[in-house]
Design a protein around this motif. Structure first.
Motif, short mmCIF file in Angstrom:
data_model
loop_
_atom_site.label_atom_id
_atom_site.label_comp_id
_atom_site.label_asym_id
_atom_site.label_seq_id
_atom_site.Cartn_x
_atom_site.Cartn_y
_atom_site.Cartn_z
N LEU A 72 56.51 -26.23 -28.96
CA LEU A 72 57.70 -27.05 -29.23
C LEU A 72 58.86 -26.15 -29.65
CD1 LEU A 72 55.83 -29.64 -31.47
CD2 LEU A 72 56.55 -30.05 -29.11
N ASN A 73 60.09 -26.63 -29.35
CA ASN A 73 61.28 -25.92 -29.84
C ASN A 73 61.71 -26.51 -31.18
OD1 ASN A 73 62.68 -28.29 -29.31
ND2 ASN A 73 63.62 -27.51 -27.41
N GLU A 74 62.81 -26.04 -31.74
CA GLU A 74 63.23 -26.48 -33.08
C GLU A 74 63.58 -27.96 -33.13
OE1 GLU A 74 65.60 -23.98 -35.65
OE2 GLU A 74 65.50 -22.38 -34.16
N ALA A 75 63.91 -28.54 -31.98
CA ALA A 75 64.20 -29.98 -31.93
C ALA A 75 62.94 -30.80 -31.69
CB ALA A 75 65.22 -30.25 -30.83
N ALA A 76 61.77 -30.16 -31.81
CA ALA A 76 60.48 -30.81 -31.58
C ALA A 76 60.34 -31.31 -30.15
CB ALA A 76 60.24 -31.95 -32.57
N GLU A 77 61.00 -30.63 -29.22
CA GLU A 77 60.90 -30.97 -27.80
C GLU A 77 59.82 -30.10 -27.15
OE1 GLU A 77 65.64 -32.00 -27.11
OE2 GLU A 77 64.87 -29.96 -26.79
N PRO A 78 58.90 -30.72 -26.42
CA PRO A 78 57.83 -29.95 -25.78
C PRO A 78 58.37 -28.94 -24.76
CG PRO A 78 57.26 -32.27 -25.86
CD PRO A 78 58.70 -32.18 -26.26
N GLN A 79 57.89 -27.72 -24.85
CA GLN A 79 58.23 -26.68 -23.90
C GLN A 79 57.08 -26.43 -22.91
OE1 GLN A 79 61.60 -25.30 -24.31
NE2 GLN A 79 61.33 -27.26 -25.39
N THR A 80 55.99 -27.11 -23.11
CA THR A 80 54.83 -27.06 -22.22
C THR A 80 54.26 -28.47 -22.12
OG1 THR A 80 53.22 -26.69 -23.98
CG2 THR A 80 54.25 -24.73 -23.01
N PRO A 81 53.37 -28.72 -21.16
CA PRO A 81 52.60 -29.96 -21.23
C PRO A 81 51.72 -29.95 -22.49
CG PRO A 81 52.36 -28.90 -19.08
CD PRO A 81 53.02 -27.90 -19.99
N LEU A 82 51.17 -31.08 -22.81
CA LEU A 82 50.16 -31.15 -23.87
C LEU A 82 48.82 -30.82 -23.22
CD1 LEU A 82 49.37 -31.99 -26.82
CD2 LEU A 82 48.83 -34.23 -25.84
N TYR A 83 48.28 -29.64 -23.52
CA TYR A 83 46.99 -29.24 -22.96
C TYR A 83 45.87 -29.87 -23.78
CZ TYR A 83 49.82 -25.75 -20.56
OH TYR A 83 50.77 -25.13 -19.78
N THR A 84 44.88 -30.43 -23.11
CA THR A 84 43.76 -31.08 -23.78
C THR A 84 42.54 -30.16 -23.79
OG1 THR A 84 42.70 -32.09 -21.84
CG2 THR A 84 44.61 -33.24 -22.78
N TRP A 85 41.46 -30.65 -24.37
CA TRP A 85 40.21 -29.91 -24.39
C TRP A 85 39.74 -29.56 -22.98
CZ3 TRP A 85 36.26 -31.86 -21.55
CH2 TRP A 85 36.32 -33.23 -21.25
N ALA A 86 40.14 -30.36 -21.98
CA ALA A 86 39.65 -30.17 -20.61
C ALA A 86 40.36 -29.04 -19.87
CB ALA A 86 39.81 -31.47 -19.82
N ASP A 87 41.44 -28.50 -20.44
CA ASP A 87 42.15 -27.40 -19.80
C ASP A 87 41.30 -26.13 -19.86
OD1 ASP A 87 44.48 -25.78 -18.87
OD2 ASP A 87 44.31 -24.96 -20.90
N THR A 88 41.06 -25.53 -18.69
CA THR A 88 40.22 -24.32 -18.64
C THR A 88 41.01 -23.09 -18.16
OG1 THR A 88 39.51 -24.84 -16.37
CG2 THR A 88 38.13 -25.65 -18.19
N SER A 89 42.33 -23.15 -18.24
CA SER A 89 43.14 -22.04 -17.73
C SER A 89 42.90 -20.73 -18.48
CB SER A 89 44.63 -22.40 -17.79
OG SER A 89 45.03 -22.69 -19.11
N SER A 90 42.37 -20.81 -19.70
CA SER A 90 42.15 -19.60 -20.49
C SER A 90 40.80 -18.95 -20.22
CB SER A 90 42.27 -19.92 -21.98
OG SER A 90 41.27 -20.83 -22.39
#
Length: 485
Positions: free
Chosen positions: A82-100
């Motif tokens: 999030l940025n200082e205005a609490a605006e998302p700069q990425t999607p919300l990644y869930t437990w199911a995200d395996t990109s890492s």
């Protein structure tokens, strides 16, 4: 006397229940999501779902002239920058995200990473924010370094309500970044993640309460300005609480999109084999267990991808189980290892794949469907045995989640686990656990055992049918060989 609202923010929908102090359900509703799919969600849509449900409850008049306490339950392992205005700069990644997964392969045998498990209780797996952040550190270093906050959905929603950046101990304990020995963010984990302390929310107990909404959130939801807000915990530990599975020898099992089985333990104790997680409820209670990736989502996959039927989960559950129930136990030797979306406990392998074994030309759709159901139940049998090895015998299991909509599936689970399964009521266990936290936060109960819902009748009990044991356990032995366990 106040009313109590429990908001459970999941990965497929948000659910709200409203209770009086005797835990009579006065209102309940849920709202699903349309943006994102599985591994990513949209913060704004979830925030709007929370507002919509609270407004819908308010429009019924249930809150008129009443004090109100609202407590949050949220899914674990989510991450958004999030940025200082609490605006998302990425999607919300869930437990199911395996990109890492690449960074997991790189670091999983590092002694420091392995030691972190014994201090955080969170397995090193792509589900965890620690791994997601370590991957961002390599793949998007400028984005990570420039983020104002790195949080989960709970912290994002809590900031919208209270204007405070705070994280409850329960959610924090599932990030892989939080030391359950010191109850602070772990410096070694932060180094691996590439985070500064100011990018994280301040840890607080699950009963942490804020007496007003200075952001105007209450007014926007047509709630009384005197509404009190309790931060609450994670859906996993609150399902344990809402199910009443606090006593030694009692486990809680939940199957929705994914699934988990857990026991409550009196202190922070980790599994020496690193196969089970340990998450925080309060200073006297931790929750140990195993989560699977492949619960109801496997039924959806089969209906959509194999059968090409675009059903939602409740419809899929009914059609799927009706067909599966037409086949005798054991599926004429067909065995399914349902790791179609990778797997968490006990293998913690995001690259694991599913298997159908023993396939004959006499097998049809119904055999495959029943083998999937049995495979999911076998997965829980494996985890039950590992829980018992770590924490002692389990005499009964309290079940919750979408799978309890099928009495047949619940009976199959009881048969395979060889334990009675107790279904308490129709209320969502995590949302009910949030209500319990709200009651404790305002002093209406002193101990979890005093929560009124836990003194109700036991509910419906499904006893194992012993005549099916030999049929199931020939396949269970084959299942274990497929797992190589």
């Amino acid at each position: 006397m106040p009313l109590f609202a429990g908001l459970d923010i999941g990965t497929t929908h948000t659910k709200l229940i409203v209770c009086d102090p005797a835990i009579n359900i006065l209102f309940q509703a849920k709202k699903g999501y349309t943006k994102g799919f599985g591994d990513t969600l949209d913060c704004a849509e979830i925030l709007e779902a929370v507002r919509t449900l609270l407004k819908k409850a308010a429009e019924t008049g249930v809150f008129t002239g009443q004090e109100l306490v609202v407590t949050f339950s949220t899914a674990m392992h989510s991450l958004v920058l999030l940025n200082e205005a609490a605006e998302p700069q990425t999607p919300l990644y869930t437990w199911a995200d395996t990109s890492s997964q690449p960074v997991v392969r790189e670091l999983e045998n590092d002694p420091l990473v392995q030691q972190l498990f014994f201090e955080t209780g969170t397995p090193f797996h792509p589900m965890s924010p620690l791994c997601k952040l370590a991957w961002m550190k390599r793949s998007s270093p400028k984005l990570l370094a420039g983020a104002f906050k790195a949080t989960g959905i709970k912290e994002f929603i809590w900031y919208q309500v209270t204007g405070r950046w705070e994280a409850d101990h329960s959610i924090a304990s599932a990030t892989g970044l939080f030391s359950q020995k010191t109850m602070h963010w772990h410096p070694d984990a932060m180094e691996i993640a590439g985070l500064r302390l100011d990018q994280l929310a301040a840890p607080v107990p699950v009963t942490h309460i804020v007496s007003a909404s200075p952001t105007g959130f209450a007014a926007a939801c047509s709630l009384p300005e005197t509404t009190r807000w309790v931060i609450g915990g994670s859906d996993g530990v609150l399902a344990q609480l809402g199910s009443g599975a606090l006593a030694k020898g009692v486990a809680a099992l939940t199957i929705g999109t994914s699934g988990a089985i857990r026991v409550t333990i009196p202190d922070f104790t980790v599994d020496r084999n690193r196969e089970l997680f340990t998450y925080h409820l309060d200073q006297e209670h931790s929750v140990s267990g195993g989560a699977i990736n492949n619960g109801g989502i496997v039924l959806q996959w089969w209906q959509r991808q194999v059968m090409e039927l675009p059903d939602d989960l409740p419809t899929a559950l009914e059609k799927f189980t009706t067909s599966a129930a037409s086949v005798i136990p054991g599926c004429d030797g067909l065995v399914c290892l349902p790791w179609f979306g990778g797997e968490r406990a006990p293998v913690w392998d995001a690259e694991a794949t599913g298997i159908f074994a023993g396939v004959k030309n006499t097998h049809g759709q119904s055999h495959f469907k029943r083998s999937i159901i049995e495979g999911i139940c076998f997965s829980f049998r494996v985890l039950l045995e590992k829980l018992e090895a770590a924490h002692g015998p389990v005499r009964e299991v309290y079940a919750s989640g979408g799978f309890t909509g099928s009495k047949w599936w619940v009976q199959v689970m009881a048969d395979i686990l060889e334990r009675p399964l107790v279904i308490r009521d129709d209320a969502d266990a995590s949302a009910l656990g949030a209500v319990a936290v709200g009651m404790k936060a305002v002093g209406m109960i002193r101990r979890w055992e005093d929560f009124p819902a836990l003194s109700d009748d036991r509910g419906e009990v499904y006893h194992p049918e012993v005549q099916t044991k030999n049929t199931y356990f020939r396949n269970y032995e084959r299942f274990l060989r497929l797992c190589q366990l």
